[in-house]
Design an enzyme around this catalytic site. Structure first.
Site, PDB file in Angstrom:
ATOM      1  N   ASP A  31       0.786  -1.153   0.033  1.00  0.00           N
ATOM      2  CA  ASP A  31      -0.014   0.092   0.007  1.00  0.00           C
ATOM      3  C   ASP A  31       0.906   1.187  -0.083  1.00  0.00           C
ATOM      4  OD1 ASP A  31      -3.323   0.401   1.068  1.00  0.00           O
ATOM      5  OD2 ASP A  31      -1.600   2.256   1.100  1.00  0.00           O
ATOM      6  N   ILE A  32       0.550   2.201  -0.895  1.00  0.00           N
ATOM      7  CA  ILE A  32       1.264   3.526  -1.142  1.00  0.00           C
ATOM      8  C   ILE A  32       1.384   4.553   0.342  1.00  0.00           C
ATOM      9  CG2 ILE A  32      -0.425   4.859  -1.873  1.00  0.00           C
ATOM     10  CD1 ILE A  32       1.401   5.468  -4.353  1.00  0.00           C
ATOM     11  N   ASN A  87     -12.978  -3.631   2.876  1.00  0.00           N
ATOM     12  CA  ASN A  87     -14.155  -2.667   2.418  1.00  0.00           C
ATOM     13  C   ASN A  87     -15.096  -3.137   1.218  1.00  0.00           C
ATOM     14  OD1 ASN A  87     -13.202  -1.266   4.969  1.00  0.00           O
ATOM     15  ND2 ASN A  87     -11.987  -0.148   3.439  1.00  0.00           N
ATOM     16  N   GLN A  94     -14.966   1.840   0.738  1.00  0.00           N
ATOM     17  CA  GLN A  94     -14.039   1.235  -0.269  1.00  0.00           C
ATOM     18  C   GLN A  94     -13.716   2.677  -1.029  1.00  0.00           C
ATOM     19  OE1 GLN A  94     -15.577  -0.975  -3.686  1.00  0.00           O
ATOM     20  NE2 GLN A  94     -13.962  -2.566  -3.202  1.00  0.00           N
ATOM     21  N   HIS A 100     -10.344  -5.584  -2.810  1.00  0.00           N
ATOM     22  CA  HIS A 100      -8.736  -5.692  -2.319  1.00  0.00           C
ATOM     23  C   HIS A 100      -8.850  -6.123  -0.711  1.00  0.00           C
ATOM     24  CE1 HIS A 100     -10.088  -1.287  -2.366  1.00  0.00           C
ATOM     25  NE2 HIS A 100      -9.310  -1.299  -1.019  1.00  0.00           N
ATOM     26  N   PHE A 101      -8.171  -6.986  -0.244  1.00  0.00           N
ATOM     27  CA  PHE A 101      -7.747  -7.266   1.067  1.00  0.00           C
ATOM     28  C   PHE A 101      -6.576  -6.277   1.430  1.00  0.00           C
ATOM     29  CE2 PHE A 101      -9.952 -11.358   0.741  1.00  0.00           C
ATOM     30  CZ  PHE A 101     -10.789 -11.258   1.804  1.00  0.00           C
ATOM     31  N   HIS A 102      -6.826  -5.780   2.544  1.00  0.00           N
ATOM     32  CA  HIS A 102      -5.817  -5.044   3.349  1.00  0.00           C
ATOM     33  C   HIS A 102      -5.011  -6.198   4.201  1.00  0.00           C
ATOM     34  CE1 HIS A 102      -6.644  -0.946   2.358  1.00  0.00           C
ATOM     35  NE2 HIS A 102      -8.068  -1.284   2.338  1.00  0.00           N
TER      36      HIS A 102
HETATM   37  P1  AMP Z   1      -9.678   1.151   0.332  1.00  0.00           P
HETATM   38  O1  AMP Z   1      -9.975   2.718   1.155  1.00  0.00           O
HETATM   39  O2  AMP Z   1     -10.111   0.168   1.155  1.00  0.00           O
HETATM   40  O3  AMP Z   1     -10.493   1.353  -1.104  1.00  0.00           O
HETATM   41  O4  AMP Z   1      -8.284   1.493   0.184  1.00  0.00           O
HETATM   42  C1  AMP Z   1      -7.600   1.668  -0.902  1.00  0.00           C
HETATM   43  C2  AMP Z   1      -6.241   1.805  -0.515  1.00  0.00           C
HETATM   44  O5  AMP Z   1      -5.551   1.766  -1.828  1.00  0.00           O
HETATM   45  C3  AMP Z   1      -5.549   2.641   0.400  1.00  0.00           C
HETATM   46  O6  AMP Z   1      -5.020   2.149   1.556  1.00  0.00           O
HETATM   47  C4  AMP Z   1      -4.622   3.619  -0.256  1.00  0.00           C
HETATM   48  O7  AMP Z   1      -3.535   3.995   0.444  1.00  0.00           O
HETATM   49  C5  AMP Z   1      -4.338   2.631  -1.540  1.00  0.00           C
HETATM   50  N1  AMP Z   1      -3.753   2.884  -2.644  1.00  0.00           N
HETATM   51  C6  AMP Z   1      -4.215   4.065  -3.384  1.00  0.00           C
HETATM   52  N2  AMP Z   1      -3.392   4.260  -4.452  1.00  0.00           N
HETATM   53  C7  AMP Z   1      -2.397   3.427  -4.555  1.00  0.00           C
HETATM   54  C8  AMP Z   1      -1.048   2.822  -5.334  1.00  0.00           C
HETATM   55  N3  AMP Z   1      -1.106   3.543  -6.524  1.00  0.00           N
HETATM   56  N4  AMP Z   1      -0.454   1.976  -4.903  1.00  0.00           N
HETATM   57  C9  AMP Z   1      -0.744   1.311  -3.869  1.00  0.00           C
HETATM   58  N5  AMP Z   1      -1.759   1.528  -3.093  1.00  0.00           N
HETATM   59  C10 AMP Z   1      -2.592   2.604  -3.359  1.00  0.00           C
END
Ligand code: AMP
Length: 140
Positions: A31-32, A87, A94, A100-102
């Site tokens: 995750d970025i 989410n 989301q 996507h799983f965290h």
């Molecule tokens: P959600 O809020 O569950 O949809 O999580 C989206 C996740 O994607 C967040 O934790 C962001 O930090 C992550 N994210 C967004 N853009 C990128 C990216 N380019 N590379 C890696 N993670 C990302």
């Protein structure tokens, strides 16, 4: 034609990512904006917003991806414990409309779920640190 999701662009390599592992139907990358060091996203290569919209194969394989990511993170972060969160739709928080799983390694003994903490995103991701960790995790 609908625009591919951010994560489809990442899977295709059109947007760079810090890889952790992949299978034939899933991809895992850092995750970025990590909530904890090692925060990884595991996504199906099939594009779907909610888990109920995925094919049975992608949905089943995704959990194998989570466990493979846990295996790698457990070596790097010396832990057996993780927060695993999904989410499932916009009302659940989301942001990226692609399942996507965290997966977040837990080492601090603090039982609260980091996903429920309102953490402001970093203004600038630490790409150097992400790339270094990605290299190590891909070797485990
Ligand atoms: P959600 O809020 O569950 O949809 O999580 C989206 C996740 O994607 C967040 O934790 C962001 O930090 C992550 N994210 C967004 N853009 C990128 C990216 N380019 N590379 C890696 N993670 C990302």
């Amino acid at each position: 034609m609908t625009e591919p999701t951010l994560f489809t662009k990442i899977i295709r390599g059109d947007i760079p990512s810090s890889a952790v592992a992949q299978g034939s139907t899933w991809y895992a990358f850092l995750d970025i904006n990590p909530l904890r060091p090692g925060h990884t996203l595991v996504v199906p290569k099939e594009e779907a917003r909610r888990i109920a919209e995925l094919s049975t194969e992608s949905r089943r394989d995704l959990m194998d991806g989570v466990v493979e990511v846990q295996r790698r993170l457990s070596i790097e972060f010396n832990t057996t414990d993780f927060s695993v969160n999904l989410n499932d739709g916009p009302l659940a928080g989301q942001e990226v409309p692609h399942v996507h799983f965290h997966v977040i390694p837990r080492t601090d003994g603090n039982s609260s779920n980091p996903m429920w903490r309102m953490t402001p995103h970093q203004s600038e991701p630490d790409f150097e640190a992400l790339a270094a960790l990605s290299q190590k995790l891909q070797l485990h």
